[in-house]
Design a protein around this motif. Sequence first.
Motif, PDB file in Angstrom:
ATOM      1  N   TYR A 205      -9.715 -62.692  11.266  1.00 44.64           N
ATOM      2  CA  TYR A 205     -10.397 -61.728  10.497  1.00 44.64           C
ATOM      3  C   TYR A 205     -11.805 -61.597  10.919  1.00 44.64           C
ATOM      4  O   TYR A 205     -12.515 -62.460  10.804  1.00 44.64           O
ATOM      5  CB  TYR A 205     -10.123 -61.837   9.210  1.00 44.64           C
ATOM      6  CG  TYR A 205      -8.727 -62.013   8.828  1.00 44.64           C
ATOM      7  CD1 TYR A 205      -7.793 -61.055   8.256  1.00 44.64           C
ATOM      8  CD2 TYR A 205      -8.108 -63.295   8.672  1.00 44.64           C
ATOM      9  CE1 TYR A 205      -6.492 -61.016   7.995  1.00 44.64           C
ATOM     10  CE2 TYR A 205      -6.636 -63.436   8.366  1.00 44.64           C
ATOM     11  CZ  TYR A 205      -5.981 -62.586   7.822  1.00 44.64           C
ATOM     12  OH  TYR A 205      -4.754 -62.615   7.476  1.00 44.64           O
ATOM     13  N   THR A 207     -14.712 -59.547   9.245  1.00 44.54           N
ATOM     14  CA  THR A 207     -15.558 -58.710   8.143  1.00 44.54           C
ATOM     15  C   THR A 207     -16.813 -58.252   8.798  1.00 44.54           C
ATOM     16  O   THR A 207     -17.331 -58.783   9.558  1.00 44.54           O
ATOM     17  CB  THR A 207     -15.750 -59.544   6.889  1.00 44.54           C
ATOM     18  OG1 THR A 207     -16.740 -60.651   7.001  1.00 44.54           O
ATOM     19  CG2 THR A 207     -14.437 -59.818   6.314  1.00 44.54           C
ATOM     20  N   MET A 221     -13.092 -54.660   7.348  1.00 47.12           N
ATOM     21  CA  MET A 221     -12.399 -56.061   7.941  1.00 47.12           C
ATOM     22  C   MET A 221     -11.437 -55.526   9.053  1.00 47.12           C
ATOM     23  O   MET A 221     -10.697 -54.517   9.129  1.00 47.12           O
ATOM     24  CB  MET A 221     -11.648 -56.475   6.929  1.00 47.12           C
ATOM     25  CG  MET A 221     -11.078 -57.938   7.338  1.00 47.12           C
ATOM     26  SD  MET A 221     -10.209 -58.950   6.255  1.00 47.12           S
ATOM     27  CE  MET A 221      -8.811 -57.757   5.805  1.00 47.12           C
ATOM     28  N   THR A 223      -8.504 -57.131  11.878  1.00 49.92           N
ATOM     29  CA  THR A 223      -7.443 -58.297  11.758  1.00 49.92           C
ATOM     30  C   THR A 223      -6.642 -58.207  13.176  1.00 49.92           C
ATOM     31  O   THR A 223      -6.504 -56.921  13.789  1.00 49.92           O
ATOM     32  CB  THR A 223      -6.415 -57.885  10.723  1.00 49.92           C
ATOM     33  OG1 THR A 223      -6.970 -57.956   9.535  1.00 49.92           O
ATOM     34  CG2 THR A 223      -5.499 -59.221  10.782  1.00 49.92           C
ATOM     35  N   GLY A 304      -3.571 -61.056   3.822  1.00 49.72           N
ATOM     36  CA  GLY A 304      -4.876 -61.661   4.475  1.00 49.72           C
ATOM     37  C   GLY A 304      -5.818 -62.132   3.281  1.00 49.72           C
ATOM     38  O   GLY A 304      -5.284 -62.540   2.093  1.00 49.72           O
TER      39      GLY A 304
END
Length: 330
Positions: A205, A207, A221, A223, A304
């Motif tokens: 991930y 951010t 975010m 992924t 997540g």
Amino acid sequence: MADIHNPIVLQRADPYVIRFDGIYYFTGSYPSFDRIALRKADRLDDLQTAEETVIWRKHETGPMSHLIWAPELHRIDDKWYIYFGAAPNDGQSDDTFNHRIFCLENEAEDPTTGNWIERGKVDTGMDTFSLDATSFEFDGSQYLVWGQQDLRIDGHSNLYIARMANPWTLATEPVMLAKPEFDWECIRFKVCEGPAVIMHAGRIYITYSASGTGPEYAMGMLTASLDSNLLDASSWSKSPQPVFTTNAEAHMYGPGHNSFTKAEDGVADVMVYHVRNYTKIEGDPLNEPNRHACAKTISWSESGPVFGKPEAMTRWVPTGRDVLPPDGSH
């Protein structure tokens, strides 16, 4: 796990915390934007009162002489590295600052000691506004993720990734992972910046933070699966909504520019971020010093990380015109 008393450090925007051999090391943007300083402590709660060691100061002239922003401390191949943004002046070109990314190196076991060597500019292959570099290692390769402007794309910064040949040299061409496109990413400024990386349960991930630096600032975010090609933009999915935003009920405004570390138990994941506790800002929010470094434990679901909301500050903090001196003492 012990409660976290926030702020963990007063008046430090763009906070970065790394836990190494049981010790927390902290850095962030100094309010006067003229130096890089480190703190260390055994507990997050002790960072505010920890001694601050200035390890580098801006040059008098040249590309590293103004607006020292968002230093990050990384441990790579048994050495310490700091990435930071710096500019040759305080001005702007086409409504964007003139920052580039630079790198420092230190071979000491303790980064608050030893000799920091300037490794120079990180050449991203694009000579445009760039900042907020972070690095991570996966499957034997080191990667860099950062924010940079592409003059062909509307906006101030996009997110890019590349594999590294060494901590200050890219081995591959930059790949754009995200650009400001949703309404919440384009309030006052069109920005994707401040990336931070965390891995969990076979996924990675990233951010990031978007919009202006006032109450509108928020985190998004990206992924990807760790089985995918991380240098392929199609491997990444982008959350259409922000994942961490202002909590007006708790008087926590504009959270963002986060980093990740571990709790003292070495197991729980902790997010460190900056935030203000009021909205009335006189002048440019960038030059107002009361963005404070806060931390909160995050949890995980099948989809997540679960960030929740910024929680109310529990330590004394300045509000409105009540401004601390530049060293953060009170």
